[in-house]
Design an enzyme around this catalytic site. Structure first.
Site, PDB file in Angstrom:
ATOM      1  CD  GLN A 148      -3.085  -0.526  -0.038  1.00 32.26           C
ATOM      2  OE1 GLN A 148      -3.212   0.653  -0.332  1.00 32.26           O
ATOM      3  NE2 GLN A 148      -3.767  -1.495  -0.639  1.00 32.26           N
ATOM      4  CB  SER A 149       3.943   2.013  -1.859  1.00 31.50           C
ATOM      5  OG  SER A 149       4.772   3.115  -2.132  1.00 31.50           O
ATOM      6  CG  ASN A 150       0.540   6.663   0.952  1.00 31.90           C
ATOM      7  OD1 ASN A 150      -0.561   6.293   0.573  1.00 31.90           O
ATOM      8  ND2 ASN A 150       0.864   6.733   2.236  1.00 31.90           N
TER       9      ASN A 150
END
Length: 364
Positions: free
Chosen positions: A102-104
């Protein structure tokens, strides 16, 4: 913390005239570097008075880097303004980067690539071991694909730098010109974005007559904090900076930030010195690991949603908020009047964790 936070006596405060002059000098230094405008800057600086009243400590403010505008915003946009400009200057047509599922950072990188007409390959490391479909396919992952990235996964603990180099070699064989951006955009080029943020915050404070005692933020891959450390040092600011760690133990986190801050200062080329005691990280709020929920984080995210109408993410800024709230209760900011929290964005990740907040269903 390695060094306690200490408020600065009014008599020792930097004057507005000095602050403006030093900010102008830093702006001139930054103007030497290639930059492509991607963000809605400056981002707002707003009071959080309902939260301040609830907690009973200093007056709290929020620096709204969730409002940078690129694919729902976030702190990586500032870094990408310099990184993507460097990629363009080097003739790249393809961007490669990596992050957790869930990398921004991945989401903002592929959005920047789309905006600039470049191909983008995202490598996502499985740092949590979760098999949950929402976590693996919703939230930022969905947006990565919507923006057109090629997305592939790697096992937790993989050498992600090596994985990116291997992919770059394959792409070169096909005739592409790849440019590798490290996780979080955390290198001296990317950190310039937060050197600039330090200048921006100081100028905003002067404009409204605000004396900021402390600036608190989540810290992970170290680029945001390293840039802020360098920028605040360059303008000789008396603002106390504190990173709330989301991944590494304190000693490792502080050393990563210090090392990158020194490299960033060297890259900036103004002769600014980075004091080791200016790098502070509190890593008591990581919990069981990166990306893994904690009770404090869940409470903090719900508190901000219900007092200030603000959405924070469960991986990064939510744990930073947990640290801020808990430290206020412990008196860490005693004697301070104004504390600013950096909202680094990432609310899209909430949709990868829909079950953790134990929310009620519909009412009749």
């Amino acid at each position: 913390m390695s060094q306690p936070l200490q408020s600065v006596a009014a008599a020792n405060r930097q004057s507005p005239e000095t602050a403006r002059s030093l900010c102008k000098d830093l702006s001139v230094a930054l103007a030497r570097f290639p930059r492509v405008r991607l963000g809605h800057l400056p981002t707002p600086l707003e009071p959080m008075d309902r939260l301040s009243e609830l907690l009973g400590g200093p007056r709290l403010w929020v620096k709204r880097d969730d409002c940078t505008g690129l694919s729902s915003g976030g702190n990586k946009t500032r870094k990408l303004e310099y990184l993507m400009a460097d990629a363009q200057a080097k003739g790249a047509d393809t961007i490669i980067t990596q992050g957790a599922t869930q990398s921004n950072h991945a989401r903002q990188t592929v959005a920047a690539s789309a905006k600039l007409g470049m191909k983008c390959h995202i490598l996502l490391e499985d740092r949590t071991g979760s098999n949950d479909a929402q976590y693996n396919h919703n939230g930022n992952v969905l947006l990565d694909m919507l923006h057109g990235a090629s997305v592939s996964k790697r096992a937790g603990g993989a050498d992600m730098a090596a994985e990116m180099e291997t992919l770059a070699d394959r792409l070169r064989e096909k005739g592409d010109v790849p440019y590798i951006i490290p996780g979080g955009g955390s290198n001296p080029i990317g950190a310039l974005g937060y050197v600039n943020c330090a200048r921006e915050l100081a100028e905003q404070a002067v404009d409204i007559g605000l004396q900021i005692d402390a600036f608190v933020h989540a810290t992970g891959s170290s680029g945001t904090q390293a840039g802020l450390v360098t920028g605040l040092a360059a303008i000789e600011s008396d603002i106390q900076l504190l990173g709330i760690g989301v991944r590494a133990p304190q000693e490792k986190q502080e050393q990563m930030v210090f090392d990158l801050a020194r490299k960033t200062a060297e890259h900036l080329g103004t002769g600014v010195s980075i004091p080791r005691d200016g790098v502070r990280a509190n890593c008591d709020y990581v919990g069981p690991g990166y990306g893994l929920p904690t009770e404090g984080m869940k409470k903090a995210v719900k508190t901000l949603a219900r007092t200030e109408g603000l959405l924070f993410d469960p991986v990064y800024s939510g744990k930073g908020l947990d640290g801020l709230i808990d430290l206020i209760g412990k008196g860490a900011f005693e004697g301070m009047d104004n504390v600013v929290f950096l909202h680094t964005g990432g609310s899209a990740a909430l949709f990868g964790y829909p079950e953790i907040f134990d929310l009620p269903g519909y009412t009749e």
